[in-house]
Scaffold this motif. Structure first.
Motif, PDB file in Angstrom:
ATOM      1  N   HIS A  47     -22.423 -17.242  10.780  1.00 20.20           N
ATOM      2  CA  HIS A  47     -21.991 -16.029  11.593  1.00 20.20           C
ATOM      3  C   HIS A  47     -21.818 -14.687  10.747  1.00 20.20           C
ATOM      4  O   HIS A  47     -21.060 -13.994  10.762  1.00 20.20           O
ATOM      5  N   LEU A  51     -20.402 -10.608  10.578  1.00 17.39           N
ATOM      6  CA  LEU A  51     -19.208 -10.254   9.399  1.00 17.39           C
ATOM      7  C   LEU A  51     -19.914  -8.895   9.020  1.00 17.39           C
ATOM      8  O   LEU A  51     -18.998  -7.838   8.781  1.00 17.39           O
ATOM      9  N   ARG A  76     -15.131 -16.944  15.214  1.00 21.32           N
ATOM     10  CA  ARG A  76     -15.031 -15.586  14.231  1.00 21.32           C
ATOM     11  C   ARG A  76     -13.768 -15.222  13.832  1.00 21.32           C
ATOM     12  O   ARG A  76     -13.870 -14.050  13.217  1.00 21.32           O
ATOM     13  N   ASN A  79     -14.111 -14.343   9.921  1.00 27.51           N
ATOM     14  CA  ASN A  79     -14.748 -13.061  10.038  1.00 27.51           C
ATOM     15  C   ASN A  79     -13.647 -11.809  10.209  1.00 27.51           C
ATOM     16  O   ASN A  79     -13.415 -10.856   9.392  1.00 27.51           O
ATOM     17  N   LEU A 121     -16.699 -16.004   1.850  1.00 28.57           N
ATOM     18  CA  LEU A 121     -17.221 -16.989   2.753  1.00 28.57           C
ATOM     19  C   LEU A 121     -17.138 -18.202   2.257  1.00 28.57           C
ATOM     20  O   LEU A 121     -16.905 -19.188   3.155  1.00 28.57           O
TER      21      LEU A 121
END
Length: 480
Positions: A47, A51, A76, A79, A121
């Motif tokens: 994803h 982001l 998410r 994010n 991440l």
């Protein structure tokens, strides 16, 4: 107004309307850097594209608003936590002063944060995997128990990564703010205003930024900025600190109004005779008040030596060429403020000359300014070719627009001879057109010495040995 929460929760952390989303898609399409970054990160983080969209919108929007934690799809949540950390960092407000409403600057901010986003991440990988597992049981928002449980498990997993994410976010925002601020300063140093940048296509602006960041142009930006700051101050001084409203200089024998550069000659034994001769002839440079000002003012012409020796650097690492062209660009500003045409004449040997014209009634344009700055001819030095060209330009202006009293600034590091025949024609042109010649000898005191050709030709002459000192030419901006 609160958005309706779709089944499974939102995939975008930043609230955006269709115009914001269109701006992102258009910027993404134009930016190869953004596309490459999305492709790279998506290989390891499914994803990551969402982001980067959120990071862009947070920088681009005037008042970005994040969704509530509970409105997000569990997949998410990482994010959301990263974007929240970015927007909460102290430097984010400073970053947005440069990026809000500017898609290019917002994209640049995202790219400047790429390394930090990559690390955030990676720090959140365990939390992301837990969020993905938790999301498997939450199929609808109405299923409150499942959604709440999914968020709780994901939140616990994120808590362990939160300190590292926060630290990375603070560093990322600071680096992005510095990068965007540096590029904005670079554009300003080269005279590229916000309005021109706004009209410039994305890829053209990216190429311009790359051109300014690399090579010798990057090394000149700071010097050009200092020249412009000095020139602004000198323009203010000539009005605020003198008797009456001073607007330039004239010739005469009134010792009460002699400019400092002329008085300095009295301190040099070899130049006292020159001062006395000019005083007797009524040709001393005097401050001129508004009541004495003639109606017409001709072009400002900077004749810049680009012979091989001008490429040499002084003790501070500044080349003679860099100093000369930074001074010339400040004179371009000076001319535009006075609504006078500016002409840049680059010269070296007798057969090498390039002329760049900047009409008073047209925008200067960054492309010709950079072409002027980057052009270097090499070779030897000839005064006659550039000065003759300058006189011809002033004669053309006089015939076409009846404007006289132009100003020529000759910036050189060498001494060369001129013929008697040429000298007679030169003095005749000066008498007819009423222009002045200011001389600047950069890094070459002998060129400005008593009895030199420069000293004989110029109405006003100064020598610059310290090329880090922009104030050595300060009087030019009080009298031109």
């Amino acid at each position: 107004m609160v958005d309706d929460v779709p089944a499974g929760g939102h995939t975008a952390a930043v609230v955006a309307d269709r115009f914001d989303r269109l701006t992102w898609r258009d910027t993404y399409r134009q930016s190869a850097g953004l596309r490459e970054l999305v492709e790279e990160l998506t290989e390891r983080h499914e994803h990551a594209g969402d982001l980067l969209t959120d990071a862009f919108l947070a920088a681009y929007q005037v008042r970005p608003r994040l969704r509530e934690h509970g409105e997000m799809a569990p997949s998410r949540l990482v994010n959301h936590r990263i974007v929240a950390a970015l927007t909460e960092s102290p430097d984010f407000a400073e970053l947005r002063r440069e990026t809000a409403g500017d898609p290019y600057a917002a994209a640049m901010a995202v790219l400047a944060q790429a390394a930090a986003l990559r690390r955030m991440l990676e720090r959140s990988r365990d939390a992301q995997e837990e969020a993905e597992r938790a999301a498997g049981g939450a199929t609808t928002v109405a299923d409150v128990a499942d959604v709440t449980g999914a968020h709780r498990r994901a939140a616990l997993a994120l808590a362990a990564a939160a300190p590292g994410i926060g630290a990375e976010a603070r560093n990322a925002a600071a680096r992005a703010a510095a990068a965007v601020r540096e590029e904005a300063a670079l554009m300003r140093a080269w005279g590229v205003g916000p309005a021109e940048l706004e009209r410039m296509p994305f890829d053209q602006r990216a190429r311009l930024a790359e051109r300014l960041r690399t090579g010798r142009l990057a090394r000149w930006a700071e010097l050009i900025g200092r020249f412009r700051q000095m020139a602004d101050g000198e323009r203010a001084r000539r009005v605020e600190n003198a008797t009456g409203e001073l607007v330039g200089v004239t010739l005469g024998d009134d010792l009460a109004r002699v400019i400092p550069a002329e008085l300095a000659n009295l301190g040099l034994p070899k130049l006292r005779a020159v001062f006395a001769a000019r005083y007797a002839a009524g040709e001393l440079m005097l401050y001129e008040s508004q009541g004495e000002r003639a109606t017409g003012r001709g072009a400002v012409i900077a004749c810049v030596d680009t012979s091989h020796s001008m490429y040499e650097a002084g003790p501070g690492g500044v080349t003679r060429e860099a100093w000369a062209k930074a001074c010339a660009l400040a004179l371009l500003d000076q001319a535009r403020r006075a609504r006078r045409e500016f002409v840049g004449v680059l010269f070296s040997s007798a057969d090498r000359i390039r002329i760049f014209r900047f009409p008073a009634d047209q925008p200067a344009g960054v492309a010709p300014v950079l072409d002027f700055a980057e052009t270097f001819l090499g070779g030897g030095t000839s005064y006659q070719t550039p000065l003759s060209a300058a006189a011809e330009l002033l004669a053309e202006e006089f015939e076409d627009a009846a404007r006289a009293r132009g100003d020529i600034v000759l910036i050189t590091d060498d001494e060369c001879d001129v013929t008697e025949e040429w000298t007679r024609g030169w003095h005749e042109a000066k008498r007819r057109l009423g222009f002045r010649l200011f001389g600047v000898a950069v890094g070459a005191p002998r060129a400005a010495g008593a009895g030199s050709v420069l000293e004989a030709l110029c109405d006003n002459l100064r020598s610059v040995e310290d090329l880090t000192d922009v104030h050595a030419a300060a009087d030019l901006f009080r009298v031109i």
